[in-house]
Design a protein around this motif. Structure first.
Motif, PDB file in Angstrom:
ATOM      1  N   ILE A  63      48.946  36.503  50.747  1.00  0.00           N
ATOM      2  CA  ILE A  63      49.033  35.992  52.102  1.00  0.00           C
ATOM      3  C   ILE A  63      48.211  34.724  52.200  1.00  0.00           C
ATOM      4  O   ILE A  63      47.361  34.456  51.355  1.00  0.00           O
ATOM      5  N   ALA A  64      48.454  33.923  53.209  1.00  0.00           N
ATOM      6  CA  ALA A  64      47.714  32.683  53.393  1.00  0.00           C
ATOM      7  C   ALA A  64      46.354  32.970  54.011  1.00  0.00           C
ATOM      8  O   ALA A  64      46.130  34.024  54.603  1.00  0.00           O
ATOM      9  N   TYR A  65      45.451  31.991  53.913  1.00  0.00           N
ATOM     10  CA  TYR A  65      44.113  32.181  54.458  1.00  0.00           C
ATOM     11  C   TYR A  65      44.138  32.504  55.944  1.00  0.00           C
ATOM     12  O   TYR A  65      43.275  33.203  56.450  1.00  0.00           O
ATOM     13  N   GLY A  66      45.138  32.003  56.648  1.00  0.00           N
ATOM     14  CA  GLY A  66      45.196  32.296  58.072  1.00  0.00           C
ATOM     15  C   GLY A  66      45.405  33.756  58.375  1.00  0.00           C
ATOM     16  O   GLY A  66      45.237  34.203  59.501  1.00  0.00           O
ATOM     17  N   GLY A  67      45.729  34.553  57.346  1.00  0.00           N
ATOM     18  CA  GLY A  67      46.032  35.955  57.574  1.00  0.00           C
ATOM     19  C   GLY A  67      44.916  36.919  57.249  1.00  0.00           C
ATOM     20  O   GLY A  67      45.119  38.122  57.271  1.00  0.00           O
ATOM     21  N   PHE A  68      43.717  36.417  56.892  1.00  0.00           N
ATOM     22  CA  PHE A  68      42.646  37.364  56.613  1.00  0.00           C
ATOM     23  C   PHE A  68      41.403  36.984  57.405  1.00  0.00           C
ATOM     24  O   PHE A  68      41.203  35.842  57.794  1.00  0.00           O
ATOM     25  N   SER A  69      40.604  37.990  57.656  1.00  0.00           N
ATOM     26  CA  SER A  69      39.425  37.801  58.483  1.00  0.00           C
ATOM     27  C   SER A  69      38.323  37.100  57.702  1.00  0.00           C
ATOM     28  O   SER A  69      38.053  37.419  56.559  1.00  0.00           O
ATOM     29  N   MET A  70      37.680  36.111  58.342  1.00  0.00           N
ATOM     30  CA  MET A  70      36.550  35.453  57.702  1.00  0.00           C
ATOM     31  C   MET A  70      35.360  36.395  57.572  1.00  0.00           C
ATOM     32  O   MET A  70      34.434  36.140  56.831  1.00  0.00           O
ATOM     33  N   ASP A  71      35.393  37.513  58.299  1.00  0.00           N
ATOM     34  CA  ASP A  71      34.345  38.514  58.172  1.00  0.00           C
ATOM     35  C   ASP A  71      34.787  39.558  57.143  1.00  0.00           C
ATOM     36  O   ASP A  71      34.619  40.754  57.325  1.00  0.00           O
ATOM     37  N   TYR A  72      35.349  39.059  56.039  1.00  0.00           N
ATOM     38  CA  TYR A  72      35.929  39.958  55.045  1.00  0.00           C
ATOM     39  C   TYR A  72      34.885  40.851  54.386  1.00  0.00           C
ATOM     40  O   TYR A  72      35.202  41.957  53.951  1.00  0.00           O
ATOM     41  N   MET A  73      33.633  40.415  54.311  1.00  0.00           N
ATOM     42  CA  MET A  73      32.615  41.242  53.670  1.00  0.00           C
ATOM     43  C   MET A  73      32.345  42.518  54.466  1.00  0.00           C
ATOM     44  O   MET A  73      32.199  43.603  53.896  1.00  0.00           O
ATOM     45  N   ALA A  74      32.286  42.389  55.773  1.00  0.00           N
ATOM     46  CA  ALA A  74      32.092  43.579  56.606  1.00  0.00           C
ATOM     47  C   ALA A  74      33.286  44.512  56.472  1.00  0.00           C
ATOM     48  O   ALA A  74      33.132  45.743  56.418  1.00  0.00           O
TER      49      ALA A  74
ATOM     50  N   ASP B 197      44.560  31.605  47.582  1.00  0.00           N
ATOM     51  CA  ASP B 197      44.766  32.672  48.567  1.00  0.00           C
ATOM     52  C   ASP B 197      44.103  33.963  48.096  1.00  0.00           C
ATOM     53  O   ASP B 197      44.031  34.232  46.896  1.00  0.00           O
ATOM     54  N   PRO B 198      43.628  34.755  49.025  1.00  0.00           N
ATOM     55  CA  PRO B 198      42.961  36.006  48.636  1.00  0.00           C
ATOM     56  C   PRO B 198      43.954  37.075  48.198  1.00  0.00           C
ATOM     57  O   PRO B 198      45.153  36.993  48.478  1.00  0.00           O
ATOM     58  N   TRP B 199      43.446  38.065  47.522  1.00  0.00           N
ATOM     59  CA  TRP B 199      44.204  39.279  47.220  1.00  0.00           C
ATOM     60  C   TRP B 199      43.897  40.290  48.319  1.00  0.00           C
ATOM     61  O   TRP B 199      42.721  40.554  48.622  1.00  0.00           O
ATOM     62  N   ILE B 200      44.931  40.865  48.888  1.00  0.00           N
ATOM     63  CA  ILE B 200      44.769  41.831  49.974  1.00  0.00           C
ATOM     64  C   ILE B 200      45.317  43.180  49.513  1.00  0.00           C
ATOM     65  O   ILE B 200      46.453  43.261  49.049  1.00  0.00           O
ATOM     66  N   GLU B 201      44.513  44.222  49.644  1.00  0.00           N
ATOM     67  CA  GLU B 201      44.926  45.569  49.231  1.00  0.00           C
ATOM     68  C   GLU B 201      44.639  46.568  50.345  1.00  0.00           C
ATOM     69  O   GLU B 201      43.584  46.519  50.975  1.00  0.00           O
ATOM     70  N   ASN B 202      45.589  47.467  50.530  1.00  0.00           N
ATOM     71  CA  ASN B 202      45.469  48.491  51.584  1.00  0.00           C
ATOM     72  C   ASN B 202      45.934  49.859  51.096  1.00  0.00           C
ATOM     73  O   ASN B 202      46.551  50.614  51.857  1.00  0.00           O
ATOM     74  N   SER B 203      45.621  50.169  49.842  1.00  0.00           N
ATOM     75  CA  SER B 203      46.072  51.455  49.306  1.00  0.00           C
ATOM     76  C   SER B 203      44.964  52.207  48.591  1.00  0.00           C
ATOM     77  O   SER B 203      45.206  52.977  47.670  1.00  0.00           O
ATOM     78  N   GLY B 204      43.723  51.997  49.013  1.00  0.00           N
ATOM     79  CA  GLY B 204      42.604  52.673  48.383  1.00  0.00           C
ATOM     80  C   GLY B 204      42.095  51.894  47.181  1.00  0.00           C
ATOM     81  O   GLY B 204      42.473  50.747  46.949  1.00  0.00           O
ATOM     82  N   MET B 205      41.225  52.524  46.399  1.00  0.00           N
ATOM     83  CA  MET B 205      40.665  51.915  45.195  1.00  0.00           C
ATOM     84  C   MET B 205      40.995  52.845  44.035  1.00  0.00           C
ATOM     85  O   MET B 205      40.360  53.877  43.852  1.00  0.00           O
ATOM     86  N   ALA B 206      42.005  52.446  43.244  1.00  0.00           N
ATOM     87  CA  ALA B 206      42.672  53.361  42.321  1.00  0.00           C
ATOM     88  C   ALA B 206      41.726  54.095  41.383  1.00  0.00           C
ATOM     89  O   ALA B 206      41.898  55.296  41.141  1.00  0.00           O
TER      90      ALA B 206
END
Length: 273
Positions: free
Chosen positions: A4-15, A200-209
């Motif tokens: 996804i593009a940078y516009g699609g992820f939160s800048m507070d990604y660490m939290a 662009d960042p890698w975005i994952e939403n399926s746990g940590m395998a």
């Protein structure tokens, strides 16, 4: 994984990553990490591969103070202490995973190691000029969009002539499709899918395998870094690279590309100037 593009992820990604890691630990596989203390009691340098063991044995740890940034459940740091370090401190953003590290140290009878839950970039000034060695292991630096403040924190925390070691997947791995991804084909292991210079960042939403079951998880956001960006960020942080070894086998994602002539993992050693 999903692009996804940078516009699609939160800048507070660490939290968000902190929440995602702590959620993944709550979804962990049965007994995940619970037997680590037994390996620490009965094996020599468990949790390290032979190449890392060789490098670690070439460093004099006697009486030294060591740290691991992004230490996860502490197993590698606790293993490292077998080489004679005076003390160790592990830092990680996930509080419940840090609690497992504390419990593992207690069960293993290791009393010269502490663990601190915090954002690595916010490690307190009390730890500046405190360590002779800082360790990063597989996947740790991918959780930082900008490596310059990360390595500056390393430099701040190291004593003069202190050493940092990174053992990780090679940046080249980020170009290759992994098993389970739509672009992966067993008959086309020579296929490059992603740009080496991906921003662009890698975005994952399926746990940590490796840790948890697969589930609809909170968002993990990670980043690719080229080898030049890693080295340049180190140079900007008043550190010099003393060794860089590359290997043709993977250390954390998949062994499907092993021994095909690709650079799949590396060990980098740098010293504070």
């Amino acid at each position: 994984m999903k692009e996804i593009a940078y516009g699609g992820f939160s800048m507070d990604y660490m939290a968000q990553n902190k929440e995602a890691w702590e959620e993944a630990f709550n979804h962990r596989h049965p007994n995940w990490g619970e037997e680590n203390y037994r390996h620490l009691q009965n094996k020599q340098l468990p949790f390290f591969c032979p190449a890392v063991i060789s490098e670690l044995k070439g460093i004099n740890f006697q009486g030294k103070k060591v740290a691991q940034f992004c230490c996860n459940n502490g197993r590698e740091l606790l293993s490292l202490l077998q080489l004679g370090a005076q003390s160790g401190i592990g830092f990680d953003i996930a509080e419940n995973i840090i609690n497992q590290a504390i419990d593992t140290a207690r069960k293993a009878g290791i009393d010269n190691c502490e663990f601190v839950a915090c954002n690595i970039l916010d490690i307190d000034d009390q730890y500046h000029n405190s360590f002779d060695f800082v360790l990063f292991t597989i996947g740790a630096i991918t959780w930082f969009q900008d490596l310059k403040p990360l390595f500056k924190k390393v430099s701040d925390c190291l004593n003069p002539n202190g050493i940092m070691l990174i053992h990780d997947s090679h940046p080249f791995m980020n170009m290759l499709p992994m098993p389970g991804e739509p672009c992966f084909e067993t008959d086309h292991l020579d296929r490059i899918t992603y740009s080496y210079f991906r921003s662009d960042p890698w975005i994952e939403n399926s746990g940590m395998a490796y840790m948890s079951e697969q589930y609809k998880s909170k968002t993990f956001t990670s980043f690719s870094h080229t080898m030049s960006s890693i080295i340049n960020a180190l140079c900007d942080s008043k550190m010099k690279v003393s060794k860089l070894n590359e290997y043709n086998y993977d250390v954390g994602l998949s062994d499907v590309y092993d021994n095909m002539g690709y650079p799949l993992s590396y060990i980098l050693i740098a010293e504070k100037i």
